[in-house]
Enzyme design. Structure first.
Site, PDB file in Angstrom:
ATOM      1  N   GLY A 198       0.554   5.149   7.802  1.00  0.00           N
ATOM      2  CA  GLY A 198       1.957   5.361   8.165  1.00  0.00           C
ATOM      3  C   GLY A 198       2.399   4.507   9.345  1.00  0.00           C
ATOM      4  N   GLU A 218      -5.635   4.320   3.570  1.00  0.00           N
ATOM      5  CA  GLU A 218      -5.586   5.645   2.935  1.00  0.00           C
ATOM      6  C   GLU A 218      -6.635   5.810   1.840  1.00  0.00           C
ATOM      7  OE1 GLU A 218      -2.959   3.709   3.529  1.00  0.00           O
ATOM      8  OE2 GLU A 218      -1.294   4.881   4.360  1.00  0.00           O
ATOM      9  N   ALA A 262      -0.387   8.744   9.330  1.00  0.00           N
ATOM     10  CA  ALA A 262       0.012  10.146   9.233  1.00  0.00           C
ATOM     11  C   ALA A 262      -1.117  10.994   9.819  1.00  0.00           C
ATOM     12  CB  ALA A 262       0.244  10.512   7.773  1.00  0.00           C
ATOM     13  N   GLU A 318       3.289   1.243   7.882  1.00  0.00           N
ATOM     14  CA  GLU A 318       4.522   1.449   7.108  1.00  0.00           C
ATOM     15  C   GLU A 318       5.738   1.591   8.027  1.00  0.00           C
ATOM     16  OE1 GLU A 318       2.470   4.675   5.135  1.00  0.00           O
ATOM     17  OE2 GLU A 318       2.896   3.766   3.195  1.00  0.00           O
TER      18      GLU A 318
END
Ligand code: CAA
Length: 262
Positions: free
Chosen positions: A113, A136, A70, A116
């Site tokens: 992300g 993260e 992200a 993911e």
């Protein structure tokens, strides 16, 4: 033969015969998954899904990087309310609804992300230079787009804990041994090999392919949804902590973070 599709700013949308190809195209930011990029990516995937001439879709970042997660710069000042209202991760639910087989062609970093997103695809083909991870924790957060759930299901608790709590990365070979990816290919061939796989799938009966995809997804994701809900709320809630903002700002300022547990 590659056919070009409508222009987007942050993704390239093309096709090769029966295979749609969506390429994340923000290389200077290592394809960080900012809201505008995600919106275009989902639109391009849905357009391919709706195109009757296509039977499989490849999602890639090309041979250098898949996605480094992200966009930390976009999130650095966000409050939990901002995150809930933006609900960028809600867009991921639309990726889950793509009916055609979705092949992730992953080279370089697939972090946060990015990892993911690869796990949300049906088959992951990894380049030899691929590196998967959920870092993260290093910026005061946790995975927010399914990582705690899908990584645990895929790798088992011990390795998932190791990766999520330390932020360390897995190389392509270890990812293959542990079932995170289906195939490892030469880095320079990553997109070609994924498209070749897509063309193989395109020769199979499309309705059988769809039903098989749905059935395997159900086997895998059946009980994941509750966990995803908990994870997403926890991820948004972490934006209330000083540590998350310290972690994100330390990343942006290129310095070591100092965490106080607040
Ligand atoms: N968000 C925003 N920008 C990012 C980014 C990210 N996730 N990852 C890299 N970038 C930017 C860098 O800021 C840098 O930009 P500038 O040139 O403007 O400074 C550019 O991309 C190149 O990055 P680096 O200079 O850091 O490249 P490197 O080769 O030294 O390191 C890296 C590569 C190890 C991947 C490092 O960039 C990194 O650690 N990135 C962050 C990874 C991360 O923490 N991802 C998780 C994000 S949170 C998340 O994803 C939550 C979720 O579950 C949805």
């Amino acid at each position: 033969m590659l056919a070009c599709m409508p222009d987007y700013e942050h993704v390239l949308s093309t096709s090769d015969g029966p295979v749609g190809i969506v390429t994340l195209n923000r290389p200077r930011q290592l394809n960080a998954l900012a809201g505008p990029l995600l919106r275009e990516m989902v639109a391009a995937l849905e357009a391919h899904d709706a195109d009757p001439g296509l039977r499989a879709i490849v999602l890639t970042g090309g041979p250098s990087v898949f996605a480094a997660g992200a966009d930390i710069k976009e999130m650095a000042e966000a409050t939990p309310v901002d995150m809930l209202v933006r609900d960028t991760i809600g867009m991921w639910d639309r990726v889950k609804k793509i009916g055609k087989p979705l092949i992730a062609a992953v080279a370089g970093y697939a972090l946060g992300g990015g990892c993911e997103l690869a796990m949300l695809c049906d088959i992951v083909v990894a380049a030899e230079n691929a590196r998967f991870g959920q870092p993260e924790i290093n910026i005061g957060l946790i995975p927010g787009a399914g990582g705690t759930q899908r990584l645990t299901r895929t790798l088992g608790k011990a390795l998932a804990m190791d990766l999520v709590l330390t932020g360390r990365m897995l190389g392509a070979e270890e990812a293959l041994q542990r079932g995170l990816v289906a195939r490892v290919v030469a880095t320079e061939l990553i997109v070609d090999e994924a498209v070749r796989l897509g063309k193989e799938l395109a020769k199979r009966p499309p309705i059988s392919v769809r039903m098989a995809k749905e059935s395997i997804t159900r086997a895998f994701e059946g009980r994941v949804d509750d966990g995803i809900d908990l994870e997403r709320k926890a991820f948004y809630l972490l934006f209330a902590t000083r540590d998350a903002h310290e972690g994100m700002h330390a990343f942006i300022d290129k310095r070591q973070p100092s965490y106080e547990g607040r």
